[in-house]
Enzyme design. Structure first.
Site: not given
Ligand code: UT7
Length: 324
Positions: A114, A251, A281
């Site tokens: 990225c 980005h 992304n």
């Molecule tokens: O380009 C390279 C760099 N990449 C990035 O910058 C990405 C960086 N990370 C992020 O943008 C965020 O961490 C995400 C968007 C990937 C995730 O957001 P988050 O607020 O960190 O969510 P999380 O991973 O903590 O997930 C929260 C909950 C989880 O459920 P529990 O464990 O709280 O019950 C996940 O299982 O959301 C659940 N979850 C989803 N629910 C519905 C994960 N993916 C999904 C989904 N739909 N697609």
């Protein structure tokens, strides 16, 4: 007096197929609401069957050449930032070179995921300042839809395909911060973090292309910590501060990362180019596409001070400061 690498053209290409969040609701256990609130993404584009990274890159390059009023024969070099090449080799850049009808010059790919476009811009700047080339096409092009695990809802809803390109040309400058062109760059990598964002296949390991794996929370934490810092370092290398910035072109991974970084930099969202809702992304393609969209929207104008910043797999991160 000093030479500067000045952007004289910009363009982008998006595959025609638009995939709204609602379509992904039919594939994995997710909701439009979750994707919007956690990432800011509303839709993304996916390449058509048979449409490859070099096709996207060539279309973006042609748009940038047209914008600059140049033909491919005017260009000395092509640099493509990509992590999703058509083939293991040759470089996508050589495919673009041939497709544009370029019969001279040199072409190669840069792989910093990225952060790839930021690394490629810094590299092209060094090529121009050292006299290796006077005109370079710098392209970011990706087909991340091809490395998605469609059973992993935590990643497959986040990424999209696309390409963006700029033409960089050598111009005389004064050496001061009023010059048009690239004024500074800050590049960083820390390979100790390879396991939080990687693809689980490759030529030398599995002989497969593999799928993207990400510990989103960890990457998020690093992004918040590192992006504002690299932007500030790049600005200070140029003798500038956040107060001098007209546009931040980040980005486009996550709207929450973009807003938190702008806040840390003390820059209002009215000075940030945001495309993540429409593009998702797109890895190395995201910044050049955002530059192109920012110009088309009338946001970025000649003379504006632009700061780009990105982080991705490696981890690798960095920032390029340029006057448009
Ligand atoms: O380009 C390279 C760099 N990449 C990035 O910058 C990405 C960086 N990370 C992020 O943008 C965020 O961490 C995400 C968007 C990937 C995730 O957001 P988050 O607020 O960190 O969510 P999380 O991973 O903590 O997930 C929260 C909950 C989880 O459920 P529990 O464990 O709280 O019950 C996940 O299982 O959301 C659940 N979850 C989803 N629910 C519905 C994960 N993916 C999904 C989904 N739909 N697609």
């Amino acid at each position: 007096m000093g030479k500067r690498a000045v952007v004289t053209g910009v363009g982008h290409y998006l595959p025609s197929r638009v995939v709204p969040n609602s379509e992904l609701e039919t594939l994995v256990d997710t909701t439009d609401e979750w994707i919007r609130t956690r990432s800011g993404i509303e839709r993304r584009h996916f390449a058509a069957d048979g449409e490859q990274t070099s096709d996207l890159a060539t279309a973006a390059a042609q748009a940038a050449l047209d914008h600059a009023g140049l033909t491919a024969q005017d260009v000395d070099a092509v640099i493509v930032a990509t992590s999703t090449p058509d083939l293991t080799f040759p470089a996508v850049a050589t495919m673009v070179q041939a497709r544009l009808g370029m019969t001279r010059g040199f072409a190669y790919d840069v792989q910093a995921v990225c952060a790839g476009f930021v690394f490629a811009m810094a590299n092209a700047n060094a090529m121009i300042l050292s006299g290796q080339a006077d005109r370079i096409l710098v392209i970011g092009a990706e087909t991340f839809s091809r490395i998605m695990d469609w059973t992993d809802r935590s990643t497959c809803v986040l990424f999209g395909d696309g390409a963006g390109a700029v033409v960089l040309e050598a111009r005389d400058g004064t050496g001061g911060t009023a010059d048009r062109g690239i004024l500074s760059a800050d590049l960083n990598s820390d390979g100790r973090h390879r396991d939080i964002l990687y693809v689980d296949g490759g030529v030398s390991s599995s002989q497969t292309a593999g799928y993207l794996r990400m510990e989103g929370k960890e990457v998020f934490r690093h992004a918040i910590e590192k992006l504002a810092a690299t932007a500030e370092t790049a600005l200070s290398k140029a003798g500038l501060t956040e107060a001098d910035v007209d546009w931040v072109v980040p980005h486009q991974a996550n709207l929450r990362i973009i807003t938190a970084t702008a806040r840390k930099m003390g820059i209002g969202m009215d000075r940030v180019v945001v495309t993540v809702a429409d593009h998702g992304n797109t890895s190395a393609a995201s910044i050049p596409m955002a530059l192109s969209v920012g110009v088309a929207r009338g946001q970025i104008k000649p003379g504006d001070l632009v700061v780009t910043e990105a982080i991705g797999g490696g981890l690798s991160w960095g920032s390029v400061v340029l006057r448009w």
